[in-house]
Design a protein around this motif. Structure first.
Motif, PDB file in Angstrom:
ATOM      1  N   LEU A  59       0.859  -1.171   0.000  1.00  0.00           N
ATOM      2  CA  LEU A  59       0.000   0.000   0.000  1.00  0.00           C
ATOM      3  C   LEU A  59       0.902   1.229   0.000  1.00  0.00           C
ATOM      4  O   LEU A  59       1.784   1.359   0.846  1.00  0.00           O
ATOM      5  CB  LEU A  59      -0.903  -0.018   1.227  1.00  0.00           C
ATOM      6  CG  LEU A  59      -2.105   0.896   1.228  1.00  0.00           C
ATOM      7  CD1 LEU A  59      -2.997   0.628   0.018  1.00  0.00           C
ATOM      8  CD2 LEU A  59      -2.904   0.724   2.495  1.00  0.00           C
ATOM      9  N   GLY A  60       0.704   2.122  -0.958  1.00  0.00           N
ATOM     10  CA  GLY A  60       1.514   3.329  -1.070  1.00  0.00           C
ATOM     11  C   GLY A  60       0.854   4.522  -0.410  1.00  0.00           C
ATOM     12  O   GLY A  60      -0.131   4.393   0.322  1.00  0.00           O
ATOM     13  N   ASP A  61       1.394   5.686  -0.694  1.00  0.00           N
ATOM     14  CA  ASP A  61       0.857   6.943  -0.168  1.00  0.00           C
ATOM     15  C   ASP A  61      -0.529   7.215  -0.738  1.00  0.00           C
ATOM     16  O   ASP A  61      -0.872   6.742  -1.814  1.00  0.00           O
ATOM     17  CB  ASP A  61       1.765   8.110  -0.550  1.00  0.00           C
ATOM     18  CG  ASP A  61       3.137   8.006   0.087  1.00  0.00           C
ATOM     19  OD1 ASP A  61       3.253   7.364   1.145  1.00  0.00           O
ATOM     20  OD2 ASP A  61       4.093   8.563  -0.488  1.00  0.00           O
ATOM     21  N   VAL A  62      -1.288   8.032  -0.025  1.00  0.00           N
ATOM     22  CA  VAL A  62      -2.601   8.455  -0.493  1.00  0.00           C
ATOM     23  C   VAL A  62      -2.414   9.400  -1.678  1.00  0.00           C
ATOM     24  O   VAL A  62      -1.519  10.250  -1.680  1.00  0.00           O
ATOM     25  CB  VAL A  62      -3.385   9.155   0.641  1.00  0.00           C
ATOM     26  CG1 VAL A  62      -4.642   9.818   0.116  1.00  0.00           C
ATOM     27  CG2 VAL A  62      -3.704   8.159   1.736  1.00  0.00           C
ATOM     28  N   LEU A  63      -3.249   9.235  -2.681  1.00  0.00           N
ATOM     29  CA  LEU A  63      -3.239  10.094  -3.858  1.00  0.00           C
ATOM     30  C   LEU A  63      -4.682  10.485  -4.139  1.00  0.00           C
ATOM     31  O   LEU A  63      -5.480   9.648  -4.567  1.00  0.00           O
ATOM     32  CB  LEU A  63      -2.628   9.365  -5.057  1.00  0.00           C
ATOM     33  CG  LEU A  63      -2.551  10.145  -6.354  1.00  0.00           C
ATOM     34  CD1 LEU A  63      -1.567  11.310  -6.220  1.00  0.00           C
ATOM     35  CD2 LEU A  63      -2.137   9.225  -7.487  1.00  0.00           C
TER      36      LEU A  63
END
Length: 147
Positions: free
Chosen positions: A112-116
């Motif tokens: 899971l990456g950063d919020v975009l």
């Protein structure tokens, strides 16, 4: 006491697929034509991104796939594996790997990456395994399947 030779740092490339692509999850029950359309779109986007990034042909690679979601809700990144599979096929289409079988590919490691806010988006990190230090490779592949 001898000093071990210095190995070059593994080369890696970051591929940010366009936002707005319709991603697939393992929980969806899509009609086969919908699945085919989404797969084709993801595959094409990954092929183009790999070509633009000028990733050379690699003998073996490790791929980490980050899902950048629109919000901070809890998610299981592994549920987006069908999208990652289509993207990996696109990387093969671009000639980065000859195939995405276990002799050439380690991964994808789903994260899971950063919020975009304009997401969702898939971001891939493709790492060349042929130049990786054996000690670091052992951390990625403790059972030695990639050796």
């Amino acid at each position: 006491m001898s000093v071990p030779p210095v190995r070059p740092t593994a080369r890696s490339w970051h591929l940010e697929l366009p936002t707005g692509l319709t991603l697939m999850t393992s929980n969806e029950r899509l009609h086969h034509l919908q699945r085919s359309d989404r797969t084709r779109e993801l595959r094409k986007a990954a092929r183009i991104a790999a070509q633009v990034a000028r990733i050379p042909s690699l003998e073996r690679a490790y791929v980490t796939c980050y899902l950048r979601a629109k919000d901070r809700r809890r998610r299981d990144p592994g549920n987006w594996y069908p999208s990652a599979k289509a993207v990996l096929d696109g990387i093969v289409d671009a000639g980065v790997l000859a195939d995405d079988d276990s002799t050439r590919l380690l991964g994808p490691d789903m994260r899971l990456g950063d919020v975009l806010k304009t997401g969702p988006q898939l971001v891939l990190v493709v790492t060349d395994l042929t130049q990786m230090d054996p000690g670091h490779l052992a951390l990625l592949d403790p059972l030695g399947a990639a050796a």
